[in-house]
Scaffold this motif. Structure first.
Motif, mmCIF file in Angstrom:
data_model
loop_
_atom_site.group_PDB
_atom_site.id
_atom_site.type_symbol
_atom_site.label_atom_id
_atom_site.label_comp_id
_atom_site.label_asym_id
_atom_site.label_seq_id
_atom_site.Cartn_x
_atom_site.Cartn_y
_atom_site.Cartn_z
ATOM 1 N N GLY A 197 0.690 -1.296 0.025
ATOM 2 C CA GLY A 197 -0.098 -0.115 0.041
ATOM 3 C C GLY A 197 0.588 1.266 0.251
ATOM 4 O O GLY A 197 0.068 2.389 0.161
ATOM 5 N N HIS A 198 2.088 1.186 0.139
ATOM 6 C CA HIS A 198 2.812 2.515 -0.059
ATOM 7 C C HIS A 198 2.642 2.868 -1.521
ATOM 8 O O HIS A 198 2.244 2.281 -2.637
ATOM 9 C CB HIS A 198 4.427 2.394 -0.115
ATOM 10 N N ILE A 199 2.670 4.408 -1.590
ATOM 11 C CA ILE A 199 2.059 5.162 -2.705
ATOM 12 C C ILE A 199 3.408 5.617 -3.635
ATOM 13 O O ILE A 199 4.254 6.076 -2.842
ATOM 14 C CB ILE A 199 1.214 6.473 -2.441
ATOM 15 N N TRP A 200 3.421 5.321 -4.932
ATOM 16 C CA TRP A 200 4.773 5.385 -5.733
ATOM 17 C C TRP A 200 4.096 6.570 -6.733
ATOM 18 O O TRP A 200 3.228 6.331 -7.384
ATOM 19 C CB TRP A 200 5.311 4.387 -6.214
ATOM 20 N N THR A 201 4.907 7.387 -7.175
ATOM 21 C CA THR A 201 5.020 8.082 -8.364
ATOM 22 C C THR A 201 6.072 7.840 -9.293
ATOM 23 O O THR A 201 7.362 8.158 -8.438
ATOM 24 C CB THR A 201 4.845 9.848 -8.027
ATOM 25 N N VAL A 202 6.001 7.488 -10.349
ATOM 26 C CA VAL A 202 6.944 6.992 -11.399
ATOM 27 C C VAL A 202 6.971 8.287 -12.477
ATOM 28 O O VAL A 202 5.854 8.044 -13.307
ATOM 29 C CB VAL A 202 6.837 5.684 -11.802
ATOM 30 N N SER A 203 7.972 8.951 -12.926
ATOM 31 C CA SER A 203 8.101 9.750 -13.819
ATOM 32 C C SER A 203 9.271 9.555 -14.840
ATOM 33 O O SER A 203 10.255 8.993 -14.167
ATOM 34 C CB SER A 203 8.285 11.143 -13.310
ATOM 35 N N GLN A 204 8.962 9.917 -15.955
ATOM 36 C CA GLN A 204 10.052 10.139 -16.742
ATOM 37 C C GLN A 204 10.062 11.359 -17.678
ATOM 38 O O GLN A 204 8.741 11.766 -18.034
ATOM 39 C CB GLN A 204 9.833 8.982 -17.798
ATOM 40 N N ASN A 205 10.954 12.206 -17.726
ATOM 41 C CA ASN A 205 11.141 13.510 -18.322
ATOM 42 C C ASN A 205 10.920 13.147 -20.018
ATOM 43 O O ASN A 205 11.816 12.731 -20.387
ATOM 44 C CB ASN A 205 12.259 14.428 -18.095
ATOM 45 N N VAL A 206 9.977 13.734 -20.603
ATOM 46 C CA VAL A 206 9.721 13.420 -21.990
ATOM 47 C C VAL A 206 9.866 14.820 -22.932
ATOM 48 O O VAL A 206 9.678 14.903 -24.114
ATOM 49 C CB VAL A 206 8.390 12.710 -22.332
ATOM 50 N N LYS A 207 9.873 15.995 -22.220
ATOM 51 C CA LYS A 207 9.686 17.117 -22.705
ATOM 52 C C LYS A 207 10.253 18.245 -21.987
ATOM 53 O O LYS A 207 10.021 18.634 -20.883
ATOM 54 C CB LYS A 207 8.333 17.632 -23.266
ATOM 55 N N THR A 208 11.224 19.128 -22.276
ATOM 56 C CA THR A 208 11.676 20.427 -21.846
ATOM 57 C C THR A 208 10.669 21.411 -21.889
ATOM 58 O O THR A 208 10.214 21.685 -22.922
ATOM 59 C CB THR A 208 13.096 20.887 -22.482
ATOM 60 N N VAL A 209 10.060 21.992 -20.742
ATOM 61 C CA VAL A 209 9.359 22.989 -20.659
ATOM 62 C C VAL A 209 9.769 24.201 -19.812
ATOM 63 O O VAL A 209 10.523 24.139 -18.902
ATOM 64 C CB VAL A 209 8.021 22.434 -19.897
ATOM 65 N N SER A 210 9.591 25.347 -20.481
ATOM 66 C CA SER A 210 10.230 26.532 -19.620
ATOM 67 C C SER A 210 9.191 26.903 -18.464
ATOM 68 O O SER A 210 7.920 26.576 -18.663
ATOM 69 C CB SER A 210 10.219 27.892 -20.420
ATOM 70 N N ARG A 211 9.608 27.735 -17.603
ATOM 71 C CA ARG A 211 8.747 28.253 -16.776
ATOM 72 C C ARG A 211 7.668 29.106 -17.424
ATOM 73 O O ARG A 211 6.461 28.852 -16.922
ATOM 74 C CB ARG A 211 9.594 29.123 -15.584
ATOM 75 N N GLU A 212 7.846 29.897 -18.227
ATOM 76 C CA GLU A 212 6.787 30.733 -18.926
ATOM 77 C C GLU A 212 5.663 29.712 -19.560
ATOM 78 O O GLU A 212 4.699 29.995 -19.370
ATOM 79 C CB GLU A 212 7.448 31.439 -19.797
ATOM 80 N N GLU A 213 6.265 28.478 -20.151
ATOM 81 C CA GLU A 213 5.195 27.701 -20.662
ATOM 82 C C GLU A 213 4.511 27.007 -19.718
ATOM 83 O O GLU A 213 3.049 26.902 -19.810
ATOM 84 C CB GLU A 213 5.953 26.775 -21.631
ATOM 85 N N ALA A 214 5.028 26.787 -18.492
ATOM 86 C CA ALA A 214 4.304 25.985 -17.381
ATOM 87 C C ALA A 214 3.191 26.845 -16.998
ATOM 88 O O ALA A 214 2.078 26.462 -16.551
ATOM 89 C CB ALA A 214 5.141 25.579 -16.403
ATOM 90 N N GLU A 215 3.538 28.035 -16.842
ATOM 91 C CA GLU A 215 2.313 29.164 -16.213
ATOM 92 C C GLU A 215 1.406 29.353 -17.217
ATOM 93 O O GLU A 215 0.476 29.584 -16.767
ATOM 94 C CB GLU A 215 3.345 30.698 -15.946
ATOM 95 N N ALA A 216 1.976 29.573 -18.535
ATOM 96 C CA ALA A 216 0.843 29.630 -19.283
ATOM 97 C C ALA A 216 -0.221 28.324 -19.682
ATOM 98 O O ALA A 216 -1.429 28.514 -19.564
ATOM 99 C CB ALA A 216 1.381 29.756 -20.972
ATOM 100 N N ALA A 217 0.294 27.381 -19.333
ATOM 101 C CA ALA A 217 -0.454 25.979 -19.493
ATOM 102 C C ALA A 217 -1.355 25.948 -18.247
ATOM 103 O O ALA A 217 -2.448 25.156 -18.221
ATOM 104 C CB ALA A 217 0.607 24.847 -19.394
ATOM 105 N N THR A 218 -0.823 26.393 -17.013
ATOM 106 C CA THR A 218 -1.619 26.258 -15.976
ATOM 107 C C THR A 218 -2.426 27.575 -15.363
ATOM 108 O O THR A 218 -3.250 27.213 -14.464
ATOM 109 C CB THR A 218 -0.677 26.000 -14.609
ATOM 110 N N GLY A 219 -1.856 28.540 -15.855
ATOM 111 C CA GLY A 219 -2.520 29.837 -15.120
ATOM 112 C C GLY A 219 -1.961 30.190 -13.609
ATOM 113 O O GLY A 219 -2.437 30.998 -13.048
ATOM 114 N N LEU A 220 -1.088 29.504 -13.410
ATOM 115 C CA LEU A 220 -0.256 29.754 -11.860
ATOM 116 C C LEU A 220 0.828 30.447 -12.172
ATOM 117 O O LEU A 220 1.722 30.525 -13.292
ATOM 118 C CB LEU A 220 0.072 28.335 -11.447
#
Length: 148
Positions: free
Chosen positions: A119-142
């Motif tokens: 029952g331990h929770i795991w998140t598994v990730s692989q980087n598939v795309k380089t994203v700038s901070r500006e792109e992330a802000e635009a995508a999320t509104g954050l």
């Protein structure tokens, strides 16, 4: 040894967890301490530049999620450099309870979430795309402060 973070996870059956984490996530056993009866006292499993300590339940405050109704107070995240979709299929076939199937996130990682055999929770990730901070802000509104 360099400075860094480590995590410790507790299991009712830590030896089964060692085998599962090796088979499913590709972790490598790097240290194993056993008592005279063959009971696990301490272990470490390496993955990339880090490691996780795997142990048995040893007090009322050190329990497996399996012993406390599946509750977790933390989750563990691992970053892989191989095909996350194939990793997901391997975890699913090994009995991992899937919370979220692989999906590419706004920050450029493709991730999935699962629970292991106790029952331990795991998140598994692989980087598939380089994203700038500006792109992330635009995508999320954050508004994002700091960006790796």
């Amino acid at each position: 040894m360099t400075a860094g973070f480590r995590s410790a996870l507790f299991y009712q059956d830590p030896k089964a967890a060692l085998a599962w984490l090796e088979k499913v996530f590709g972790f490598e056993l790097s240290m194993l301490l056993e008592d005279a009866q063959g009971n696990l006292v301490h272990s470490q499993m390496s993955f990339g530049d880090g490691y996780v300590m795997i142990g048995q339940e040893w007090s009322d405050d050190h329990k497996s999620p399996k012993s406390v109704g599946g509750k977790n107070t933390q989750s563990v995240s691992i970053e892989i450099d191989t095909d996350v979709d194939a990793h997901f299929e391997r975890a699913k076939a090994a009995g991992a309870v899937i919370y979220a199937e692989p999906e590419t996130q706004f920050y450029g990682d493709r991730t999935y979430r699962c629970r292991d055999l106790e029952g331990h929770i795991w998140t598994v990730s692989q980087n598939v795309k380089t994203v700038s901070r500006e792109e992330a802000e635009a995508a999320t509104g954050l508004k994002i402060t700091g960006w790796l």
